[in-house]
Design an enzyme around this catalytic site. Structure first.
Site, PDB file in Angstrom:
ATOM      1  N   ARG A   1       0.826  -1.205   0.000  1.00 56.43           N
ATOM      2  CA  ARG A   1       0.000   0.000   0.000  1.00 56.43           C
ATOM      3  C   ARG A   1       0.864   1.261   0.000  1.00 56.43           C
ATOM      4  O   ARG A   1       0.518   2.266  -0.635  1.00 56.43           O
ATOM      5  CB  ARG A   1      -0.916  -0.023   1.227  1.00 56.43           C
ATOM      6  CG  ARG A   1      -1.937   1.094   1.255  1.00 56.43           C
ATOM      7  CD  ARG A   1      -2.999   0.865   2.305  1.00 56.43           C
ATOM      8  NE  ARG A   1      -3.965   1.942   2.333  1.00 56.43           N
ATOM      9  CZ  ARG A   1      -4.216   2.687   3.417  1.00 56.43           C
ATOM     10  NH1 ARG A   1      -3.591   2.447   4.547  1.00 56.43           N
ATOM     11  NH2 ARG A   1      -5.105   3.649   3.360  1.00 56.43           N
TER      12      ARG A   1
ATOM     13  N   ASN B   1      -3.518   8.965   4.035  1.00 54.72           N
ATOM     14  CA  ASN B   1      -2.291   8.299   4.453  1.00 54.72           C
ATOM     15  C   ASN B   1      -2.194   8.082   5.958  1.00 54.72           C
ATOM     16  O   ASN B   1      -1.237   7.461   6.433  1.00 54.72           O
ATOM     17  CB  ASN B   1      -1.067   9.102   3.979  1.00 54.72           C
ATOM     18  CG  ASN B   1      -0.913   9.074   2.477  1.00 54.72           C
ATOM     19  OD1 ASN B   1      -1.322   8.114   1.825  1.00 54.72           O
ATOM     20  ND2 ASN B   1      -0.334  10.126   1.920  1.00 54.72           N
TER      21      ASN B   1
ATOM     22  N   HIS C   1       0.511   4.410  -2.627  1.00 50.59           N
ATOM     23  CA  HIS C   1       0.259   5.787  -2.203  1.00 50.59           C
ATOM     24  C   HIS C   1       1.406   6.718  -2.584  1.00 50.59           C
ATOM     25  O   HIS C   1       1.205   7.923  -2.728  1.00 50.59           O
ATOM     26  CB  HIS C   1       0.004   5.830  -0.699  1.00 50.59           C
ATOM     27  CG  HIS C   1      -1.376   5.393  -0.328  1.00 50.59           C
ATOM     28  ND1 HIS C   1      -2.193   6.093   0.543  1.00 50.59           N
ATOM     29  CD2 HIS C   1      -2.106   4.308  -0.726  1.00 50.59           C
ATOM     30  CE1 HIS C   1      -3.350   5.469   0.659  1.00 50.59           C
ATOM     31  NE2 HIS C   1      -3.321   4.388  -0.096  1.00 50.59           N
TER      32      HIS C   1
ATOM     33  N   HIS D   1      -5.942  -5.672  -2.860  1.00 48.72           N
ATOM     34  CA  HIS D   1      -6.753  -5.806  -1.655  1.00 48.72           C
ATOM     35  C   HIS D   1      -6.963  -7.263  -1.253  1.00 48.72           C
ATOM     36  O   HIS D   1      -7.702  -7.538  -0.315  1.00 48.72           O
ATOM     37  CB  HIS D   1      -8.113  -5.129  -1.847  1.00 48.72           C
ATOM     38  CG  HIS D   1      -8.038  -3.641  -1.836  1.00 48.72           C
ATOM     39  ND1 HIS D   1      -9.114  -2.829  -2.159  1.00 48.72           N
ATOM     40  CD2 HIS D   1      -7.011  -2.789  -1.532  1.00 48.72           C
ATOM     41  CE1 HIS D   1      -8.753  -1.559  -2.060  1.00 48.72           C
ATOM     42  NE2 HIS D   1      -7.486  -1.510  -1.691  1.00 48.72           N
TER      43      HIS D   1
END
Length: 353
Positions: free
Chosen positions: A73, A105, A77, A206
């Site tokens: 992740r 975040n 980001h 995911h």
């Protein structure tokens, strides 16, 4: 048609998955490197780079496999906001709050930042300051996928670290929230050059990790989202008894710690956690892609790797652009009198896991 798996079949499925991940996705099937990047960038300057990172992460994940999702992740980001320049790793400064402080975040795992910095120290101790924090982050995300049971693949390297971080508004504008529908996802990622197939494949990240209740309670309260399976809803209401619950739950209920295609099976059974997940199956533009990935794991892997390599090359800095940080959380300008092959005193010890 919905797909269900008996609990007794899961060990066999995981065994088959781990066998499949020994098949390496070849570079000929993947996008060409962006200018300034290459698949052998550190062949002479840091030949043991990938070995150092993978061996260290094997130890990390043996203690806590959940950290794999955190590292994956973190790379997402970083790349979606201002490109893959390691800007998400920077602490705030007098110029303003960092990307870390922006709402999307705040739920990034704190330990993920520690792991990246520890990896940087190990790499720089072995190779001096030759490898960027952004490359280390990209490699850590790749190994997070592989060491969780996913495909093994090569990624282009040679990124440089950015000198600035994005503002709160820029961060918000480039990270669609969990409540986003498919139209929002396709528009947002389409502007970055991603196809609908890329979007669905990247969403497959995911398949590992956890989510905070506040990311999806809008689907639980005041009433059930009609696209959500009733039993799944009942279980989530137990996990998240209030709209402001601080509890967490697995993103993929079938194999939460294995990087596989079960996430798409979840969607076909109306058991996607976020609106942005479940709507991929509800929306006619992406429904068939979800179905194809649910029944063909190899197809998912191939498209995921292609999309990850594409994502990993978004607005990269190369050559003399940016810098190679001596500490991933701050610019080198804060390290006065430091030469490229020197580590600061505080880097002599690794941070504790």
């Amino acid at each position: 048609m919905a797909f269900f798996f008996k609990a007794s079949t899961i060990p066999t499925l995981i065994f088959l998955l781990l066998s499949c991940n020994l098949i390496r996705i070849s570079e000929t099937q993947t996008p060409a490197p962006a200018p300034g990047l290459s698949y052998n960038f550190y062949r002479t300057t840091c030949p043991r780079l990938e070995t150092i990172i993978r061996q260290n992460l094997q130890s990390v994940f043996a203690s806590d496999i959940g950290q794999a999702a955190g590292l994956l992740r973190l790379h997402f980001h970083d790349c979606f906001v201002q490109g893959c320049d390691g800007s998400v790793l920077l602490d705030g400064s007098a110029s303003g709050p960092s990307e870390k402080d922006a709402p999307p975040n705040l739920s990034l795992r704190a330990q993920a930042f520690v792991i990246i910095e520890n990896l940087r120290r190990l790499v720089h101790n072995a190779c001096n300051r030759t490898v960027s924090c952004s490359d280390i982050t990209a490699l850590a995300a790749r190994d997070a996928v592989f060491l969780s049971g996913g495909p093994n693949y090569s990624i282009p390297l040679g990124r440089r670290d950015g000198l600035t971080f994005a503002t709160r508004n820029v961060t918000l504008a480039n990270l669609p929230p969990p409540s986003a529908n498919t139209t929002t996802l396709l528009n947002s990622l389409g502007q970055k050059g991603f196809t609908p197939t890329d979007v669905v494949a990247l969403s497959g990240g995911h398949t590992i990790g956890i989510a905070h209740c506040t990311s999806f309670t809008g689907r639980l309260y005041p009433t059930r989202d009609p696209t959500m399976d009733q039993t799944f809803f009942n279980n989530l209401r137990t996990t998240c008894p209030t709209t402001n619950s601080t509890n967490t739950t697995f993103m993929d209920i079938r194999s939460p710690n294995v990087f596989d295609n079960r996430y798409y099976v979840d969607l076909m059974n109306r058991q996607g956690l976020f609106t942005s997940d479940q709507d991929l199956y509800t929306d006619s533009r992406t429904r068939s892609i979800v179905t194809n990935f649910a029944v063909n794991q190899t197809l998912f892997y191939q498209n995921f790797v292609n999309a990850m390599i594409k994502m990993g090359q978004l607005s990269v800095l190369t050559g003399t652009q940016g810098e190679i940080r001596s500490n991933c959380s701050r610019r080198n300008s804060n390290d006065l009198f430091m030469f490229p092959d020197m580590e600061s005193d505080q880097d002599e010890k690794l941070a504790s896991y």
